[in-house]
Design a protein around this motif. Structure first.
Motif, PDB file in Angstrom:
ATOM      1  N   LYS A 148       5.522  -2.912   1.865  1.00 15.96           N
ATOM      2  CA  LYS A 148       6.589  -2.300   1.063  1.00 15.96           C
ATOM      3  C   LYS A 148       7.290  -1.188   1.848  1.00 15.96           C
ATOM      4  O   LYS A 148       7.547  -0.101   1.339  1.00 15.96           O
ATOM      5  N   GLY A 149       7.537  -1.466   3.128  1.00 12.70           N
ATOM      6  CA  GLY A 149       8.295  -0.543   3.964  1.00 12.70           C
ATOM      7  C   GLY A 149       7.514   0.598   4.580  1.00 12.70           C
ATOM      8  O   GLY A 149       8.084   1.391   5.332  1.00 12.70           O
ATOM      9  N   ARG A 150       6.216   0.712   4.305  1.00 13.32           N
ATOM     10  CA  ARG A 150       5.456   1.820   4.893  1.00 13.32           C
ATOM     11  C   ARG A 150       4.382   1.283   5.839  1.00 13.32           C
ATOM     12  O   ARG A 150       3.859   0.192   5.642  1.00 13.32           O
ATOM     13  N   PRO A 151       4.069   2.049   6.886  1.00 12.32           N
ATOM     14  CA  PRO A 151       3.084   1.574   7.862  1.00 12.32           C
ATOM     15  C   PRO A 151       1.682   1.520   7.247  1.00 12.32           C
ATOM     16  O   PRO A 151       1.308   2.403   6.469  1.00 12.32           O
ATOM     17  N   ILE A 152       0.945   0.465   7.604  1.00 16.77           N
ATOM     18  CA  ILE A 152      -0.442   0.323   7.155  1.00 16.77           C
ATOM     19  C   ILE A 152      -1.300  -0.155   8.317  1.00 16.77           C
ATOM     20  O   ILE A 152      -0.792  -0.639   9.330  1.00 16.77           O
ATOM     21  N   ARG A 153      -2.583  -0.001   8.133  1.00 17.82           N
ATOM     22  CA  ARG A 153      -3.587  -0.547   9.051  1.00 17.82           C
ATOM     23  C   ARG A 153      -4.256  -1.698   8.317  1.00 17.82           C
ATOM     24  O   ARG A 153      -4.585  -1.580   7.126  1.00 17.82           O
ATOM     25  N   VAL A 154      -4.439  -2.825   9.002  1.00 13.01           N
ATOM     26  CA  VAL A 154      -5.043  -4.013   8.416  1.00 13.01           C
ATOM     27  C   VAL A 154      -6.363  -4.285   9.124  1.00 13.01           C
ATOM     28  O   VAL A 154      -6.453  -4.161  10.353  1.00 13.01           O
ATOM     29  N   ARG A 155      -7.383  -4.659   8.356  1.00 10.66           N
ATOM     30  CA  ARG A 155      -8.685  -5.021   8.928  1.00 10.66           C
ATOM     31  C   ARG A 155      -9.136  -6.347   8.321  1.00 10.66           C
ATOM     32  O   ARG A 155      -9.120  -6.518   7.102  1.00 10.66           O
ATOM     33  N   PHE A 156      -9.533  -7.283   9.185  1.00 10.32           N
ATOM     34  CA  PHE A 156     -10.196  -8.521   8.777  1.00 10.32           C
ATOM     35  C   PHE A 156     -11.648  -8.401   9.203  1.00 10.32           C
ATOM     36  O   PHE A 156     -11.924  -7.942  10.314  1.00 10.32           O
ATOM     37  N   ILE A 157     -12.549  -8.818   8.357  1.00  7.15           N
ATOM     38  CA  ILE A 157     -13.966  -8.904   8.735  1.00  7.15           C
ATOM     39  C   ILE A 157     -14.448 -10.311   8.410  1.00  7.15           C
ATOM     40  O   ILE A 157     -14.324 -10.768   7.270  1.00  7.15           O
TER      41      ILE A 157
ATOM     42  N   ALA B 151      -8.706  -5.858   4.354  1.00  7.40           N
ATOM     43  CA  ALA B 151      -8.499  -4.543   3.760  1.00  7.40           C
ATOM     44  C   ALA B 151      -7.236  -3.919   4.360  1.00  7.40           C
ATOM     45  O   ALA B 151      -6.875  -4.183   5.506  1.00  7.40           O
ATOM     46  N   PHE B 152      -6.570  -3.098   3.546  1.00 13.42           N
ATOM     47  CA  PHE B 152      -5.386  -2.377   3.971  1.00 13.42           C
ATOM     48  C   PHE B 152      -5.621  -0.879   3.788  1.00 13.42           C
ATOM     49  O   PHE B 152      -6.275  -0.462   2.832  1.00 13.42           O
ATOM     50  N   SER B 153      -5.059  -0.093   4.690  1.00 10.89           N
ATOM     51  CA  SER B 153      -5.122   1.357   4.582  1.00 10.89           C
ATOM     52  C   SER B 153      -3.755   1.939   4.888  1.00 10.89           C
ATOM     53  O   SER B 153      -3.117   1.529   5.868  1.00 10.89           O
ATOM     54  N   ASP B 154      -3.313   2.893   4.075  1.00 14.79           N
ATOM     55  CA  ASP B 154      -2.047   3.550   4.352  1.00 14.79           C
ATOM     56  C   ASP B 154      -2.257   5.001   4.815  1.00 14.79           C
ATOM     57  O   ASP B 154      -1.321   5.770   4.918  1.00 14.79           O
ATOM     58  N   ASP B 155      -3.532   5.353   5.114  1.00 18.22           N
ATOM     59  CA  ASP B 155      -3.812   6.706   5.604  1.00 18.22           C
ATOM     60  C   ASP B 155      -4.431   6.684   6.994  1.00 18.22           C
ATOM     61  O   ASP B 155      -5.162   7.592   7.371  1.00 18.22           O
ATOM     62  N   GLY B 156      -4.176   5.629   7.759  1.00 19.56           N
ATOM     63  CA  GLY B 156      -4.665   5.547   9.129  1.00 19.56           C
ATOM     64  C   GLY B 156      -6.015   4.871   9.261  1.00 19.56           C
ATOM     65  O   GLY B 156      -6.565   4.772  10.350  1.00 19.56           O
TER      66      GLY B 156
END
Length: 149
Positions: free
Chosen positions: A120-129, A143-148
């Motif tokens: 939605k236009g903001r940077p995120i970090r993505v993790r697959f396990i 999982a997604f994170s919008d705080d780094g």
């Protein structure tokens, strides 16, 4: 009689062998991402996975009737120089788009793959396990994170 030499690179290329073939998959997905949601959708899908490039890559096709139905594809490519996999995703809900890769590797029967994207236009970090890959029921989580992270 010949001798078979197995390099670590050749072993790494086989990391996703557990996934090759046809699968019926039970999915659980949060209805709203990055919104403190606790509401989950549970749905079925089918996946067919096959090797590419003599094991240096693979693909799978994901099909579901959930939420109006869609088809998705994952592409995975192994880099022998870094000994890491890059995983890409595309689906029929967003034709012509290929998500940025998540990159990582396996330790034992667990693989962790991370990368940057936007939501939605903001940077995120993505993790697959990927875990439990040595069992009859491997597990994939995202999982997604919008705080780094």
């Amino acid at each position: 009689m010949g001798t078979t030499v197995t390099t670590e690179s050749a072993v790494r290329e086989r990391d996703f062998d557990f996934w090759m073939g046809s699968w019926k998959v039970r999915n659980r997905r949060l209805r709203k991402r990055l919104a403190s949601s606790q509401d989950w959708d549970v749905f079925e899908s089918t996946v067919v996975a096959r090797q590419l490039l003599d094991g240096m890559g693979n693909e799978d096709e994901f099909r579901t009737d959930h939420d109006g139905g869609f088809i998705g594809m994952s592409f995975r490519f192994f880099d022998p120089a870094t000994r890491q996999w890059s995983i890409y995703w595309a689906d029929s809900r967003r034709p012509g788009l290929l998500d940025p890769p998540v990159v990582g590797s396996f330790t034992g029967d667990t693989g962790v793959f991370e990368g940057d994207d936007t939501f939605k236009g903001r940077p995120i970090r993505v993790r697959f396990i990927w875990s439990r890959v040595t069992t009859p029921n491997p597990r994939w989580e995202q999982a997604f994170s919008d705080d780094g992270g």
